[in-house]
Design an enzyme around this catalytic site. Structure first.
Site, short mmCIF file in Angstrom:
data_model
loop_
_atom_site.label_atom_id
_atom_site.label_comp_id
_atom_site.label_asym_id
_atom_site.label_seq_id
_atom_site.Cartn_x
_atom_site.Cartn_y
_atom_site.Cartn_z
N ASN A 98 124.53 10.00 59.23
CA ASN A 98 125.07 8.79 58.61
C ASN A 98 123.90 7.86 58.31
OD1 ASN A 98 126.29 6.40 57.92
ND2 ASN A 98 127.29 6.07 59.91
N LYS B 23 123.95 5.13 56.82
CA LYS B 23 124.34 3.71 56.77
C LYS B 23 123.78 3.07 55.49
CE LYS B 23 124.82 3.89 61.72
NZ LYS B 23 124.84 3.20 63.00
N HIS C 127 134.43 3.98 61.04
CA HIS C 127 133.20 3.74 61.80
C HIS C 127 133.28 2.37 62.45
CE1 HIS C 127 129.00 3.07 62.77
NE2 HIS C 127 128.84 4.38 62.67
N GLU D 157 131.22 0.06 62.71
CA GLU D 157 130.67 -1.03 61.89
C GLU D 157 131.68 -1.47 60.84
OE1 GLU D 157 127.05 1.04 60.96
OE2 GLU D 157 126.49 0.90 63.08
N GLU E 166 132.11 7.61 69.30
CA GLU E 166 130.91 6.78 69.22
C GLU E 166 131.13 5.51 70.04
OE1 GLU E 166 128.38 7.79 65.52
OE2 GLU E 166 129.77 6.20 64.97
N GLY F 290 122.88 2.49 67.86
CA GLY F 290 121.71 1.72 67.43
C GLY F 290 121.03 0.95 68.54
N SER G 22 122.88 6.73 69.37
CA SER G 22 121.50 6.93 69.84
C SER G 22 121.17 8.39 70.15
CB SER G 22 121.20 6.02 71.03
OG SER G 22 121.32 4.66 70.65
P1 13P Z 1 122.58 5.63 65.87
O1 13P Z 1 122.36 7.13 65.96
O2 13P Z 1 121.57 4.94 65.03
O3 13P Z 1 122.81 5.03 67.21
O4 13P Z 1 123.97 5.46 65.06
C1 13P Z 1 125.07 6.19 65.45
C2 13P Z 1 126.11 6.03 64.41
O5 13P Z 1 126.69 4.98 64.27
C3 13P Z 1 126.37 7.17 63.54
O6 13P Z 1 127.52 6.97 62.79
#
Ligand code: 13P
Length: 252
Positions: A9, A11, A94, A96, A166, A172, A213
């Site tokens: 992803n 983002k 997601h 976010e 997640e 992150g 992560s």
């Molecule tokens: P990170 O791997 O950067 O922690 O992000 C995970 C994520 O949100 C994947 O959708």
């Protein structure tokens, strides 16, 4: 056995030119790892360019969000049939999107039905916040996300769904869950919930990814667990060598 699925992803990262550059580095190493289902999820603006580069590679393409309606007055949104022209996967719900853009279990459910109707593979994200984790509410939160988000899905097609666990506190932050903790949520909360909705056989066929992560250094800790069937990778998916190592670690 369930085939592992690892999705990157990206983002809100990469211009079209940068996306082309990243894919040119990923293409041949990823093409060789045929035992893992590999998916890239760039921003909308790069989909067309990336889709032509991935043509015939066996690597899948996904979007990070979509609307559930087929067309109409929804400024700024993308419809499932538009997605389907270029992609086979869609990330839904997601954290976010839930935190910053008002996504709820109800909209997740609408998007899930739309994805299944349009023959897209939905990657549905669930997971608790730090506060919920620390107050011991992980199961309660994840169960609600699954029961509401997956409502009224026909068990006959449920095995097409991919679930991504997640934990929000691990996204992150560089503080991944332990493999054991994630496996416990997958095996003792998510899979039983899926079994309750769709029956045991379908629940066993559904892939459950871990996300938060994930790095080349910790990937095998996750993939060695009984109920972890892949990863949804954020930051590390922007680094070609690291992402390739993660995908390699997912080979069973
Ligand atoms: P990170 O791997 O950067 O922690 O992000 C995970 C994520 O949100 C994947 O959708």
């Amino acid at each position: 056995m369930r085939k592992s699925i690892v999705a990157g992803n990206w983002k809100m990262n990469k211009t079209v030119a940068e996306a082309r550059e990243l894919v040119s580095k990923l293409l041949s190493p990823l093409m060789e790892i045929i035992d893992v289902e590999r998916v890239l999820c760039p921003p909308f603006t790069s989909l067309f360019a990336v889709s032509s580069m991935l043509d015939g590679s066996g690597i899948g393409l996904g979007v990070q969000n979509m609307h559930w309606e087929e067309k109409g007055a929804f400024t700024g949104e993308i419809a499932p049939n538009m997605v389907k022209e270029l992609c086979n996967y869609v990330i839904i719900g997601h954290s976010e999107r839930r935190t910053y853009f008002g996504e709820t279990n109800v909209t997740v459910n609408k998007k899930l039905h739309a994805a299944l109707k349009h023959d897209l593979t939905p990657i549905v994200c669930v997971g608790e916040t730090l506060d919920e984790y620390e107050s011991g509410r992980t199961s309660e939160v994840v169960l609600r996300q699954i029961n509401l988000g997956f409502a009224d899905v026909d068990p006959a097609i449920a095995s097409r769904i991919v679930v991504a666990y997640e934990p929000v506190w691990a996204i992150g932050t560089g503080k991944a869950s332990s493999g054991e903790n994630a496996n416990q949520v997958h095996g003792q909360v998510i899979r039983p919930a899926l079994s309750g909705l769709f029956g045991e056989e379908n629940a066993q066929a559904i892939r459950i990814q871990y996300g938060g992560s994930v790095t080349a250094a910790n990937a095998s800790e996750f993939f060695s667990q009984s109920d972890i069937d892949g990863a949804l990778v954020g930051g590390a998916s922007l680094k070609p060598e690291e992402f390739t190592s993660i995908v390699k670690a997912a080979v069973k």
